[in-house]
Write an enzyme that holds these catalytic residues in place. Structure first.
Site, PDB file in Angstrom:
ATOM      1  N   ASP A 213      62.160   4.586  12.200  1.00 12.88           N
ATOM      2  CA  ASP A 213      61.120   3.560  12.248  1.00 12.88           C
ATOM      3  C   ASP A 213      60.409   3.908  10.891  1.00 12.88           C
ATOM      4  O   ASP A 213      60.090   3.253  10.201  1.00 12.88           O
ATOM      5  CB  ASP A 213      60.302   3.103  13.502  1.00 12.88           C
ATOM      6  CG  ASP A 213      59.218   1.976  13.141  1.00 12.88           C
ATOM      7  OD1 ASP A 213      59.851   1.108  12.690  1.00 12.88           O
ATOM      8  OD2 ASP A 213      58.307   2.396  13.283  1.00 12.88           O
TER       9      ASP A 213
ATOM     10  N   LYS B 269      59.914   2.542   7.049  1.00 15.26           N
ATOM     11  CA  LYS B 269      58.400   2.104   6.327  1.00 15.26           C
ATOM     12  C   LYS B 269      58.349   2.974   4.877  1.00 15.26           C
ATOM     13  O   LYS B 269      57.984   2.355   3.786  1.00 15.26           O
ATOM     14  CB  LYS B 269      57.385   2.643   7.405  1.00 15.26           C
ATOM     15  CG  LYS B 269      57.139   1.794   8.500  1.00 15.26           C
ATOM     16  CD  LYS B 269      56.228   2.252   9.305  1.00 15.26           C
ATOM     17  CE  LYS B 269      56.049   1.380  10.486  1.00 15.26           C
ATOM     18  NZ  LYS B 269      55.149   1.872  11.798  1.00 15.26           N
TER      19      LYS B 269
END
Length: 819
Positions: free
Chosen positions: A679, A683
């Site tokens: 994750d 980003k």
């Protein structure tokens, strides 16, 4: 003296005629001298023509239609007129019915329905209604008599659109009225030739009758009583916020009606205009409402324009080529050829280079007009001096109208700004030197959106409306709706902004309300009134509604909704989303979505993709746009991992810290989804792309911090068991860092066009050293911020801050749309 005219809906039923009686009684009470003109009852003229066509087609059911006409009028008599005196009126109607039967039978036998016959048959509607109303009004002391307009209005024999002989007509009207004491109830719409043949006056014929009589008698005012409150700022069927104009000028009325307004047909009111007689548009069903007064000069108001009107279906034809330049007579040939075949030109525009002439016609005439011009200019087309005629269909005209436009700068700028920011393409533009009218040709599919956008811009510019379509009503979505509800009054009062949530959808149901869903009760409404969710249908509904200032909000986390982004942007609807899937997938998709938004002049905002509500992406974009060069980006971009490593100190075990984070709701159901760093990688990938580095997900180097047995555990419980076995491994990493007076931080980094995610040791000089709780922190090292990086720090996770970030993006789009 005044002339009153009541249209078909005003006399369409016994109840409506009763309202007419109340209006006339009030006029009598005020001792007003008056002449009253009546149309046929609503639907009767169409039924008469339809009946005649049936007869001409040998359809014996025409007799049923005559029976229907008889029953309609006999029923009106029985409802309106005292039973003791009904016989006279019924006998009159039956006499006319017998005459009508004979005419229809003749048409049936001859199988021919000529324009002459059509006019005679059409006249029965007014003759029925006016006689019945006359008898009805006499019961209440209104001393009236019926005047068959064929006695005083003299026309030529152009049946269906007869031209009035004003010299003879004015003479007859003055002579007739000079010897009459009773109030005259006049049949609208009809006249007669000098030979006594019945004619009709065409569209707006009853208005024309009132205007002819009013002008001949020098009336002080002509009142047109209809079923609306007056001339509106726009068509209320297309623009719900349209309102009635108190006053307009004759020239404004002419312009408004030319471009589609159906309340008035000013060519028929020309006799009154010529005599400077004011015309009042009033509502039979709301007689207390002041309506609209049309006069030579309307009183000034606060609005730059008076009305926004449209013509729904037009074709735009273009004649172009070098053979047009400097050649006289081209326009005369073009418009002469069209006039020969009675094709009306609605709008004309020509380039100053004389290279092209562009004009609009009704869509039904488009193909024929192209054929006519290609025949007219066959020689020039053959010799390549003129190109083949281009005919574009599925277009509409939108016009803004008003005398205040004259000599007022900025009108066109406001118009094109409103259209452009709603992604509406302008195909052609036309404005007369009088500056009363500015017209644009646009795609017909965008008509409703254009009308609403322009109406808001010119008439309700102090209150702007946003129309939201929200998909995903979980924690973030429901929090967003609550925040919108809580802030609605403030935004309306302080920012002059009104937010309508028009569509919502969760994984099971979806709901739409064009006027705005009551968000105080949205859950109950969705459950009770929602239909089964279909996301493609959801986007199609956005397209069909085609509302201005629309924003699509995706609060989901999966890949289903992002697959629809391209369709949404192509509908010229802005997107706001915290969903990272689209921006962290294939670079080609990311780039395509950005370009689509730019091409369609809409926004694609995703500030909450990184750092929730923190201004991470906006700050990066501002640095880039202002010319700064990004040297390095570092960030603790996971609230979960921030909490874990900020809490992992002293003698705490790593497995206990992870369990604690899970219990507090910081982690995913399976904490490995956070600890695997993917994750965070998404980003930093998004930030890399925003910084101009076209990386793919596979290009991001991700350090695996979990031992192999933890990764292979078959369940969450088994994972924690394995994690406990490896507490010493994590404790050794912490102790190693502490010996250097450092702390552990899980950091994403972009440097030298390479992105990575890893567990790092940072000392007290590093901006991430003092991080606490679940905060995110991002440091931008740039040419301008080289010695000390620009740092953005704060809560980077949680429904409240994420929803707030989405809300902030919505308000940014509002500022863009209304700027």
């Amino acid at each position: 003296m005044k002339v009153l005219k009541f249209g078909g809906t005003s006399v369409g039923s016994a109840q409506a005629i009763h309202l007419v009686k109340e209006i006339l009684m009030e006029q009598k009470k005020n001792k007003e001298d008056m002449v009253v003109v009546f149309s046929a009852m609503a639907g009767v003229t169409n039924l008469l023509i339809e009946t005649a066509r049936k007869a001409a087609d040998s359809d014996i059911s025409y007799k049923d239609s005559i029976q229907q006409l008889e029953e309609k009028h006999i029923q009106a008599i029985k409802t309106l007129i005292d039973v003791k005196i009904q016989s006279k009126t019924i006998a009159y109607v039956k006499t006319l019915i017998h005459e009508l039967e004979d005419l229809m039978h003749g048409i049936y036998l001859l199988k021919e329905f000529s324009a002459r016959s059509c006019d005679l048959i059409s006249s029965f509607g007014e003759r029925f209604s006016t006689y019945i109303i006359t008898e009805y009004m006499n019961q209440f002391g209104i001393d009236a008599e019926m005047l068959d307009a064929r006695e005083v209005i003299v026309t030529n024999d152009d049946f269906g659109q007869a031209k009035v002989d004003f010299i003879q007509t004015n003479k007859k009207i003055k002579e007739y009225f000079s010897s009459r004491k009773k109030i005259q109830f006049v049949t609208g719409f009809i006249g007669a030739t000098s030979k006594g043949e019945t004619t009709t006056l065409g569209r707006g014929g009853s208005d024309y009758t009132a205007s002819i009589i009013g002008a001949a008698l020098q009336a002080k005012v002509i009142e047109i009583w209809t079923d609306v409150d007056g001339v509106m700022t726009a068509d209320p069927k297309k623009v719900p916020q349209a309102f009635t104009l108190p006053a307009i000028s004759y020239v404004e009325a002419m312009e408004i009606s030319h471009f589609g307004a159906k309340v008035i047909y000013p060519p028929t009111l020309q006799p009154a205009f010529a005599k400077k007689i004011p015309i009042a548009i009033k509502n039979t069903f709301n007689p207390e409402f002041p309506g609209t007064l049309i006069s030579e000069r309307a009183k000034a108001n606060d609005f730059l324009i008076k009305s926004i009107t449209s013509i729904d279906t037009i074709s735009l034809l273009t004649l172009q080529g070098s053979g047009l330049q400097g050649v006289s007579g081209i326009s005369a040939r073009l418009f002469g050829a069209l006039a020969k075949y009675k094709i009306n030109v609605i709008l004309i525009t020509q380039a100053s280079s004389e290279y092209s002439i562009c004009f609009a016609v009704n869509s039904k005439d488009g193909a024929r007009a192209a054929e006519i011009l290609e025949e007219e200019f066959q020689q020039e087309i053959s010799s390549k001096k003129i190109d083949k005629v281009i005919c574009n269909n599925d277009l509409a005209i939108v016009a803004i109208i008003g005398e205040n436009m004259r000599n007022t700068p900025g009108i066109s700028g406001r118009m094109f700004n409103a259209l452009g920011k709603n992604g509406i393409n302008v195909v052609a533009i036309a404005q007369g030197s009088s500056e009363l009218n500015l017209s644009v040709v646009i795609p017909a599919a965008d008509l409703s959106k254009a009308l609403n956008a322009l109406h808001e811009s010119f008439f309700i510019s102090d209150i702007k409306t946003l129309n939201l379509f929200i998909v995903g009503l979980g924690l973030i979505g429901s929090t967003l709706i609550r925040q919108i509800q809580h802030q609605a009054e403030f935004l309306k009062k302080e920012k002059r902004l009104q937010i309508h949530v028009v569509g919502i959808a969760n994984s099971k149901k979806m709901l739409f309300d064009i006027s705005g869903i009551d968000i105080s009760d949205w859950k109950k409404q969705l459950e009770q009134n929602g239909e089964n969710v279909n996301l493609k249908k959801f986007v199609q509904q956005i397209q069909q509604l085609n509302l201005p200032n629309s924003i699509f909000i995706d609060n989901t986390s999966g890949d289903t909704v992002p697959e629809l982004y391209e369709d949404v942007l192509n509908e010229r609807v802005s997107i706001v989303t915290p969903n990272k899937v689209a921006n962290s997938g294939k670079y080609a998709v990311y780039e395509k979505l950005k370009k689509l938004a730019e091409k369609n002049r809409v926004k694609f905002l995703y500030e909450t993709n990184v750092g929730a509500g923190l201004p991470v992406i906006n700050t990066l974009q501002d640095l880039m746009y202002s010319g700064d060069k990004i040297l390095k980006i570092e960030g603790v971009l996971s609230g979960t991992l921030s909490y874990i490593f900020n809490t992992f100190k002293g003698d705490k075990k790593f497995s206990d810290v992870v369990k604690e984070a899970k219990e507090k709701g910081y982690t995913e159901p399976d904490p490995r989804d956070d600890l695997n760093g993917k994750d965070v990688a998404r980003k930093i990938l998004i930030l890399s792309r925003e910084a101009g580095v076209p990386l793919e997900f596979e290009d991001v180097k991700v350090q695996n911090i979990l031992p192999e047995p933890c990764l292979k555990a078959t369940s969450v419980e088994a994972f924690f068991e394995e994690l406990e076995k490896h507490n010493d491994y994590f404790s050794s990493l912490r102790e190693k860092a502490e010996r250097k007076n450092c702390v552990l931080r899980f950091i994403a980094k972009l440097e030298n066009n390479k992105a990575s995610v890893s567990l790092q040791e940072v000392d007290s000089e590093h901006p991430f050293y003092s991080l606490s709780g679940s905060d995110n922190v991002i440091a931008y090292t740039t040419e301008r911020y080289k010695e000390r990086p620009l740092v953005v720090k704060g809560p980077g996770a949680g429904a409240e801050v994420t929803a707030a970030g989405v809300f902030a993006d919505i308000l940014r789009i509002s500022s863009y749309l209304n700027g």
